[in-house]
Scaffold this active site. Structure first.
Site, short mmCIF file in Angstrom:
data_model
loop_
_atom_site.label_atom_id
_atom_site.label_comp_id
_atom_site.label_asym_id
_atom_site.label_seq_id
_atom_site.Cartn_x
_atom_site.Cartn_y
_atom_site.Cartn_z
N ASP A 1 73.73 59.03 50.46
CA ASP A 1 72.68 59.67 49.66
C ASP A 1 71.65 60.35 50.56
O ASP A 1 71.08 61.37 50.19
CB ASP A 1 71.90 58.64 48.81
N HIS B 1 72.28 54.62 49.42
CA HIS B 1 73.52 54.52 50.19
C HIS B 1 73.36 55.45 51.40
O HIS B 1 72.63 56.45 51.32
CB HIS B 1 74.73 55.10 49.44
C1 XLS Z 1 78.65 51.93 40.80
C2 XLS Z 1 77.69 51.01 41.39
C3 XLS Z 1 77.01 51.48 42.67
C4 XLS Z 1 76.34 50.33 43.38
C5 XLS Z 1 75.95 50.62 44.79
O1 XLS Z 1 79.13 51.73 39.68
O2 XLS Z 1 76.77 50.67 40.40
O3 XLS Z 1 76.11 52.51 42.40
O4 XLS Z 1 75.21 49.87 42.70
O5 XLS Z 1 77.01 51.08 45.54
#
Ligand code: XLS
Ligand code: CA
Ligand code: CA
Length: 439
Positions: free
Chosen positions: A105, A102
């Site tokens: 991140d 993301h």
């Molecule tokens: C959260 C989600 C997130 C997505 C990406 O529960 O799994 O991590 O995979 O935003």
């Protein structure tokens, strides 16, 4: 530059007999299976957020994972680069072909949108340079449109159009960065695209907003010539009480409504499937049938807890059946198997992170190989084929093809007057067959 992962050598394939724990026993990426290397079927990815950004805190306790780049006294851009250096060192150790991230991140948020976006592009350049010295590629990029308080009532589905515009702007830049880094896919997970109470929510309006945003994303993808897939990731709840992307079937209905079912596929997460009251394989098979299987987020929930624990998977039979349905759906194509999984907060050492991935990778590889064996053996497929064999007759084929009206069917059935007899569903026989297949 040394990182917390520098002391670990690259994990190698050793074969099923090997006892050394940091060795792949089943993941032999070069092994040819179903006409291509196993690594190309599975396309494993390391998730930046759980592996590099997660600090082990929970609603009841402080951080337990204290990596050097998490030191609050560091200049944030210095910290972001230290984190990236460690990320690429972890990719080296695990020797997996992809990663995912993301925007939040890879770099912190600044006081203004302009500065935040400038930092995002600086870090994208930094990652691009790191990728040039590494084998790792980008499976997908995405935007975190759920952590900051401005997204508390959603991103695209926020009652405030300024939040919609902010979110659209962020996505545009994240798509640019994903394209710059050669990403295979771009993911949208609508964590707060839903509601906490219908008492304050105009659901119809919010769905229109969501459809608009997704249409804008698809248009922009074509405009910039991004040849990756756009993926929506279903999840029924958490953090919102009700989320619009509830499950694969709900997402398909939403895509159909906005005419996007040929443009957008799904990124299916195991723990989200179980939160929706489904199995992972149910969601994979549904997406396969609807022609929207995109990619997988590999993890598991805890059957005793009702939330998204994102644990590394350990269930061989479930994984085998998930891989069976992946193969039956024609494979993952541009997608892959992304470890959206985190170590428990007591597993705070860098070594724990490596063990977690080695176990998950091997489980998926083992499950995939067993699914291939199951298909090649043919007995399981035959049980299913036999169960539906009655539909192969010309009469039944006409029924399915819509060549008989309701009153014609009634007339024929009344004339035949055959009382269909119950037949065994053979569930226990099938369960035994499958358990013996994974011995
Ligand atoms: C959260 C989600 C997130 C997505 C990406 O529960 O799994 O991590 O995979 O935003
Ligand atoms: Ca996920
Ligand atoms: Ca999750």
């Amino acid at each position: 530059m040394s990182t917390v992962f520098s002391d670990f050598s690259t994990v190698q394939y050793g074969g099923p007999q090997v006892t050394e724990p940091l060795t792949y026993r089943y993941y032999d990426p070069a092994k040819i299976v179903l006409g291509k290397p196993l690594g190309e079927h599975l396309r494993f990815a390391v998730a930046y957020w759980h592996s590099l950004a997660m600090n082990g805190s929970d609603p009841f306790g402080a951080a337990t994972i204290n990596r050097p780049w998490m030191d609050a006294s560091l200049d944030p851009m210095t910290a972001a680069k230290m984190k990236a250096d460690a990320a690429f060192d972890l990719f080296r150790v695990l020797d997996l072909p992809f990663f995912t991230f993301h925007d939040r991140d890879i770099v912190h948020e600044e006081a203004t949108l302009k500065e935040t976006l400038a930092n995002l592009h600086t870090m994208a350049d930094y990652l691009q340079a790191k990728m040039q010295g590494s084998k790792v590629k980008l499976l997908w990029g995405t935007a975190n449109l759920f952590s900051h308080p401005r997204f508390m009532a959603g991103a695209a589905t926020n009652p405030d159009p300024e939040v919609f515009a902010w979110s659209a702007t962020t996505i545009k830049h994240c798509m640019d960065v994903t394209k710059q880094l050669g990403g295979s896919n771009y993911v949208l997970w609508g964590g707060r695209e839903g509601y906490e109470t219908l008492l304050n929510t105009d659901m119809g309006h919010e769905l229109q907003q969501f459809g608009r945003l997704l249409t804008l994303v698809v248009e922009y993808k074509h405009k910039i010539g991004f040849d990756g897939q756009i993926l929506l990731e279903p999840k029924p709840k958490e953090p919102s009480t009700h989320q619009y992307d509830f499950d694969v079937a709900t997402v398909y209905g939403f895509l159909k409504r906005f005419g996007l079912e040929k443009e957008v596929a799904v990124n299916i997460e195991a723990n989200h499937a179980t939160l929706a009251g489904h199995t992972f394989e149910h969601e994979i098979a549904t997406a396969g049938d609807l022609g929207i299987l995109g990619s997988l987020d590999i993890n598991r929930g805890d059957p005793l807890l009702g939330w998204d624990t994102d644990q590394f998977p350990i269930d061989l039979l479930g994984t085998t059946m998930s891989m069976y349905h992946v193969i039956k759906s024609g494979g993952l194509g541009n997608g892959g198997c992304n470890f959206d999984a985190k170590v428990r907060r007591q597993s705070f050492t860098p070594e724990d992170m490596i063990h977690a991935h080695v176990g998950g990778v091997d489980l998926c590889a083992h499950g995939f190989l067993l699914a291939v064996k199951l298909i090649e053996d043919g007995r399981y497929d035959k049980v299913i084929a036999d169960r539906y064999a009655g539909w192969k007759t010309p009469e039944a084929q006409d029924l399915l093809a819509g060549k008989r009206s309701l009153d014609e069917i009634a007339a024929q059935t009344e004339a035949k007057s055959i009382d269909p007899q119950p037949r065994s569903g053979k569930q226990e026989q099938i369960e035994n067959l499958l358990l013996r297949s994974i011995e």
